[in-house]
Design an enzyme around this catalytic site. Structure first.
Site, PDB file in Angstrom:
ATOM      1  N   GLU A  74       6.020  -0.088  -2.815  1.00  0.00           N
ATOM      2  CA  GLU A  74       5.279   1.182  -2.760  1.00  0.00           C
ATOM      3  C   GLU A  74       4.419   1.284  -1.495  1.00  0.00           C
ATOM      4  OE1 GLU A  74       6.402   3.088  -4.800  1.00  0.00           O
ATOM      5  OE2 GLU A  74       6.297   2.491  -6.911  1.00  0.00           O
ATOM      6  N   HIS A  95       0.092   0.473 -13.837  1.00  0.00           N
ATOM      7  CA  HIS A  95       0.832   1.018 -14.970  1.00  0.00           C
ATOM      8  C   HIS A  95      -0.019   0.778 -16.216  1.00  0.00           C
ATOM      9  CE1 HIS A  95       4.845  -0.067 -12.664  1.00  0.00           C
ATOM     10  NE2 HIS A  95       4.040   0.736 -11.985  1.00  0.00           N
ATOM     11  N   TYR A 120     -18.301  11.879 -16.214  1.00  0.00           N
ATOM     12  CA  TYR A 120     -17.938  10.907 -15.188  1.00  0.00           C
ATOM     13  C   TYR A 120     -16.523  11.091 -14.656  1.00  0.00           C
ATOM     14  CZ  TYR A 120     -21.743   8.067 -13.758  1.00  0.00           C
ATOM     15  OH  TYR A 120     -22.876   7.648 -13.118  1.00  0.00           O
ATOM     16  N   HIS A 160       5.512   6.803 -15.196  1.00  0.00           N
ATOM     17  CA  HIS A 160       5.404   5.621 -14.338  1.00  0.00           C
ATOM     18  C   HIS A 160       3.999   5.013 -14.349  1.00  0.00           C
ATOM     19  CE1 HIS A 160       6.210   4.030  -9.939  1.00  0.00           C
ATOM     20  NE2 HIS A 160       5.507   3.179 -10.651  1.00  0.00           N
TER      21      HIS A 160
END
Ligand SMILES: O=C(CO)COP(=O)(O)O
Length: 210
Positions: A74, A95, A120, A160
């Site tokens: 990635e 993940h 938040y 994903h």
């Protein structure tokens, strides 16, 4: 911070994510901008719980390996986001369970996968755009993230996981933890009537920052 300090922090954060169940197996990757020409990335296939300082990959902005092992598959999208957004100095891709569960739902709002119900979430991240599903490591993820790199800090990759940016590694990690906790609350609250923050309440938080 020196290169060594950045590497040690990455190892420490990776282990912390792993030990608290935010990452399992070889999933997930971390990166940080070392300077204007170099990025530190976790090696491909590595468990975040067992990173080694001397094996972390250092890349130039064209993706050439300067030090360490073969980088994350990635790293293409990591580099693309650094090239596009000068304020992005660190990226966490996990993940983690609740955000990944969210990424598998049908009918998510592509402009914001989770409507705000806690302050938040707004203060740290604001919104979370959804990137359509593509195979992990595919150039399309890099293209989609590149198009949005200036318009948000957190992105849900459909089916994903999550991609979260920050001013540095600690900031990106804190943003990720806040998001995962919010997703956990979202699932905990299923079947209950959630009071979402109003548009005015969200605007008030956006104007103040964190
Ligand atoms: O999470 C991952 C893919 O999305 C793991 O890939 P890498 O092991 O190549 O970093």
């Amino acid at each position: 911070m020196t290169d060594l300090e950045q590497k040690e922090l990455m190892v420490q954060l990776g282990r912390s994510f792993y030990e608290r169940g935010y990452s399992v197996g070889g999933a997930g990757n971390l990166s940080v901008r070392l300077d204007e020409n170099r990025v530190l990335v976790t090696p491909t296939g590595s468990s975040l719980g067992r990173l080694k300082v001397e094996r972390l990959s250092v890349l130039d902005m064209d993706g050439n390996v300067l030090e360490g092992d073969k980088p994350s598959k990635e790293s293409v999208f990591h580099l693309e986001m650094y090239r596009k957004n000068p304020k992005c100095n660190a990226i966490v891709h996990l993940h983690c369970t609740y955000l990944t569960a969210l990424s598998c739902l049908q009918g998510l709002d592509p402009t914001n996968a989770m409507k705000a119900f806690t302050p938040y979430y707004v203060m740290r991240v604001g919104k979370m755009q959804v990137i359509p599903y593509y195979r992990p490591g595919s150039p399309e993820i890099a293209r989609e993230l590149s198009e949005r790199a200036l318009s948000g800090k957190a992105f849900l990759l459909a089916n994903h996981g999550v991609v979260v940016t920050g001013a540095d590694l600690l900031d990106a990690s804190d943003n990720t933890e806040e998001l995962e906790e919010t997703a956990k609350l979202f699932f905990t609250l299923q079947g209950q009537k959630i009071r979402y923050l109003t548009d005015d309440e969200v605007k008030d938080l956006e104007n103040r920052g964190k």
